[in-house]
Scaffold this motif. Structure first.
Motif, PDB file in Angstrom:
ATOM      1  N   PHE A 173     -79.422 -26.546 -11.785  1.00  0.00           N
ATOM      2  CA  PHE A 173     -80.681 -25.891 -12.123  1.00  0.00           C
ATOM      3  C   PHE A 173     -80.465 -25.054 -13.383  1.00  0.00           C
ATOM      4  O   PHE A 173     -79.505 -24.278 -13.473  1.00  0.00           O
ATOM      5  N   ILE A 174     -81.374 -25.218 -14.338  1.00  0.00           N
ATOM      6  CA  ILE A 174     -81.198 -24.623 -15.672  1.00  0.00           C
ATOM      7  C   ILE A 174     -82.323 -23.617 -15.943  1.00  0.00           C
ATOM      8  O   ILE A 174     -83.492 -23.906 -15.668  1.00  0.00           O
ATOM      9  N   SER A 200     -65.448 -26.244 -13.991  1.00  0.00           N
ATOM     10  CA  SER A 200     -66.107 -27.383 -14.629  1.00  0.00           C
ATOM     11  C   SER A 200     -65.813 -27.405 -16.127  1.00  0.00           C
ATOM     12  O   SER A 200     -66.090 -28.388 -16.800  1.00  0.00           O
ATOM     13  N   GLY A 201     -65.294 -26.299 -16.652  1.00  0.00           N
ATOM     14  CA  GLY A 201     -65.022 -26.231 -18.085  1.00  0.00           C
ATOM     15  C   GLY A 201     -66.304 -26.076 -18.889  1.00  0.00           C
ATOM     16  O   GLY A 201     -66.278 -26.099 -20.112  1.00  0.00           O
ATOM     17  N   GLY A 202     -67.426 -25.944 -18.219  1.00  0.00           N
ATOM     18  CA  GLY A 202     -68.702 -25.816 -18.928  1.00  0.00           C
ATOM     19  C   GLY A 202     -69.427 -24.572 -18.494  1.00  0.00           C
ATOM     20  O   GLY A 202     -68.881 -23.737 -17.769  1.00  0.00           O
ATOM     21  N   PRO A 203     -70.682 -24.426 -18.924  1.00  0.00           N
ATOM     22  CA  PRO A 203     -71.435 -23.218 -18.615  1.00  0.00           C
ATOM     23  C   PRO A 203     -71.951 -23.154 -17.177  1.00  0.00           C
ATOM     24  O   PRO A 203     -72.364 -22.099 -16.718  1.00  0.00           O
ATOM     25  N   ALA A 204     -71.934 -24.293 -16.467  1.00  0.00           N
ATOM     26  CA  ALA A 204     -72.507 -24.282 -15.111  1.00  0.00           C
ATOM     27  C   ALA A 204     -71.535 -23.645 -14.128  1.00  0.00           C
ATOM     28  O   ALA A 204     -70.326 -23.840 -14.208  1.00  0.00           O
ATOM     29  N   ARG A 205     -72.090 -22.845 -13.209  1.00  0.00           N
ATOM     30  CA  ARG A 205     -71.283 -22.347 -12.085  1.00  0.00           C
ATOM     31  C   ARG A 205     -71.690 -23.168 -10.869  1.00  0.00           C
ATOM     32  O   ARG A 205     -72.868 -23.305 -10.570  1.00  0.00           O
ATOM     33  N   TYR A 206     -70.686 -23.741 -10.190  1.00  0.00           N
ATOM     34  CA  TYR A 206     -70.963 -24.692  -9.114  1.00  0.00           C
ATOM     35  C   TYR A 206     -70.714 -24.126  -7.723  1.00  0.00           C
ATOM     36  O   TYR A 206     -69.836 -23.284  -7.531  1.00  0.00           O
ATOM     37  N   ARG A 261     -72.692 -31.077  -5.168  1.00  0.00           N
ATOM     38  CA  ARG A 261     -72.486 -29.716  -5.667  1.00  0.00           C
ATOM     39  C   ARG A 261     -73.781 -29.241  -6.323  1.00  0.00           C
ATOM     40  O   ARG A 261     -74.515 -30.023  -6.927  1.00  0.00           O
ATOM     41  N   VAL A 262     -74.038 -27.947  -6.196  1.00  0.00           N
ATOM     42  CA  VAL A 262     -75.216 -27.367  -6.835  1.00  0.00           C
ATOM     43  C   VAL A 262     -74.727 -26.453  -7.949  1.00  0.00           C
ATOM     44  O   VAL A 262     -73.899 -25.571  -7.718  1.00  0.00           O
ATOM     45  N   GLY A 263     -75.217 -26.690  -9.162  1.00  0.00           N
ATOM     46  CA  GLY A 263     -74.790 -25.889 -10.308  1.00  0.00           C
ATOM     47  C   GLY A 263     -75.938 -25.061 -10.860  1.00  0.00           C
ATOM     48  O   GLY A 263     -77.113 -25.357 -10.632  1.00  0.00           O
ATOM     49  N   PHE A 264     -75.562 -24.013 -11.586  1.00  0.00           N
ATOM     50  CA  PHE A 264     -76.569 -23.170 -12.231  1.00  0.00           C
ATOM     51  C   PHE A 264     -76.143 -22.928 -13.670  1.00  0.00           C
ATOM     52  O   PHE A 264     -75.004 -22.544 -13.924  1.00  0.00           O
ATOM     53  N   ALA A 295     -68.025 -16.488 -23.501  1.00  0.00           N
ATOM     54  CA  ALA A 295     -66.601 -16.157 -23.605  1.00  0.00           C
ATOM     55  C   ALA A 295     -65.711 -17.383 -23.439  1.00  0.00           C
ATOM     56  O   ALA A 295     -64.633 -17.454 -24.011  1.00  0.00           O
ATOM     57  N   THR A 296     -66.200 -18.357 -22.657  1.00  0.00           N
ATOM     58  CA  THR A 296     -65.372 -19.533 -22.419  1.00  0.00           C
ATOM     59  C   THR A 296     -65.932 -20.775 -23.117  1.00  0.00           C
ATOM     60  O   THR A 296     -65.574 -21.902 -22.768  1.00  0.00           O
ATOM     61  N   CYS A 297     -66.807 -20.539 -24.092  1.00  0.00           N
ATOM     62  CA  CYS A 297     -67.461 -21.690 -24.742  1.00  0.00           C
ATOM     63  C   CYS A 297     -66.425 -22.569 -25.455  1.00  0.00           C
ATOM     64  O   CYS A 297     -65.679 -22.106 -26.298  1.00  0.00           O
ATOM     65  N   ASN A 298     -66.417 -23.849 -25.094  1.00  0.00           N
ATOM     66  CA  ASN A 298     -65.420 -24.778 -25.648  1.00  0.00           C
ATOM     67  C   ASN A 298     -66.097 -25.890 -26.429  1.00  0.00           C
ATOM     68  O   ASN A 298     -65.516 -26.928 -26.664  1.00  0.00           O
TER      69      ASN A 298
END
Ligand code: SAM
Length: 330
Positions: free
Chosen positions: A188-189, A229-235, A244-247, A257-260
């Protein structure tokens, strides 16, 4: 595969690039585009060969993950050729974000061409609401697309839902159940303030990830997933289900801070941040150096110094970023 040679001034390593392959789309989602959009003239758009050169150069610089997006990537002519080419680079992760409308006929070919994973946008399970949000989309086509993707055997399928108050927020529990039934993940975004829209007031339509999570918790236990996940979503995981449900919460939880990641628009603009205008023109370098990719490599390495520390989004109606998501490459 070499370690990523792309590091910015804040010590972040960039190993993920999102490539937009077109600004065109068969949908006109209300949060993404104006109803009557003007699209780019052809000579401004990178050719498939130029996009492949960019992808190859990032891969040579140690990028492990490439995502193709748009606009709608599957409406770009000969997209399968590009997927085949990038699929041969041996990436750890090769994914695409799509609205799903072309998947009924293309899912199998995409899988065979070497694509690993798909994100499919799905904002409603109700035909009328789906039509109102996408303006031109047909829900049944996307449903068939989701099933075709499942049958094709991708490594992972994830649904993406942008939650808007009064439009689809009351459908959150049904969407979670749908994802569970189909055995796919769902994210969900929060709507991001990209491009000037008139269709709704972004402040009024804003639905925070915290609100969405609270609603889901009335139906399912949500256990924070331990893997990164290495991305912006928290699962989160739900007991008794693989789903899995991500946000993704650019407003309520800044993920800088962790933007890759970086993005390349279909005009060849290397965007160092989703929420800032810092960019470098790769098209000029590509077209000025048609044979060797050395200059392109160096330009990308040097561009990392421009990556800003963070983005600032606010909901007071001021649009800081004028480009629409279809230009940015969502
Ligand atoms: N056409 C493809 C699709 O529909 O997934 C790929 C491009 S689309 C721009 C990528 C993702 O960005 C979609 O999941 C879409 O919902 C999301 N998106 C577009 N505009 C957005 C906005 N203003 N805020 C948050 N997400 C947005």
């Amino acid at each position: 595969m070499p370690e990523s040679r792309l590091t910015d001034r804040f010590g972040r390593t960039v190993n993920y690039v999102r490539l937009s392959v077109t600004d065109r789309c068969d949908f006109r989602c209300v949060y993404c585009m104006a109803e009557d959009m003007t699209f780019l003239p052809r000579q401004q758009v990178l050719t498939l060969e130029e996009i492949a050169r960019v992808a190859r150069t990032f891969s040579d610089l140690g990028t492990e993950k490439i995502r193709l997006t748009g606009g709608e990537p599957l409406v770009r002519k000969d997209i399968l050729e590009l997927v085949k080419e990038i699929g041969s680079y041996g990436l750890r992760d090769f994914a695409m974000t799509t609205n799903g409308s072309q998947l009924p006929t293309m899912a199998e070919d995409l899988r065979r061409a070497g694509l690993h994973r798909l994100n499919i946008s799905l904002d409603s399970l109700d035909e009328d609401k789906f039509r109102r949000i996408t303006r031109t989309g047909r829900l049944s086509q996307v449903m068939d697309g989701i099933d075709a993707a499942r049958e094709a055997g991708f490594r992972g399928i994830k649904l993406n839902t942008v939650v808007l108050k009064g439009r689809n927020d009351e459908e959150v529990p049904e969407l979670v159940d749908f994802a569970r039934r189909k055995g796919v993940d769902i994210t969900f975004i929060e709507e991001m303030p990209l491009g000037q829209i008139t269709e709704h007031d972004r402040g009024e339509a804003f639905c925070s990830s915290d609100e969405v999570r609270d609603v889901i918790r009335q139906h399912h236990d949500l256990v924070p997933a331990t893997e990164d996940s290495g991305g912006p979503a928290r699962y989160y995981r739900m007991p008794g289900s693989k789903t899995r449900v991500g946000f993704i919460s650019p407003h309520s939880h800044n993920f800088c801070a962790t933007c890759n990641r970086v993005r390349v628009t279909v005009e060849g603009r290397l965007l160092l941040c989703l929420g800032n205008e810092h960019s470098v023109d790769l098209r000029r370098v590509l077209r000025g150096n048609p044979v060797s990719d050395d200059k392109l490599q160096q330009t990308i390495i040097d561009a990392m110094d421009l990556k800003p520390e963070k983005h600032h989004f606010d909901l007071n109606g001021d649009v800081q970023i004028l480009r629409f998501m279809n230009m940015t490459g969502g």
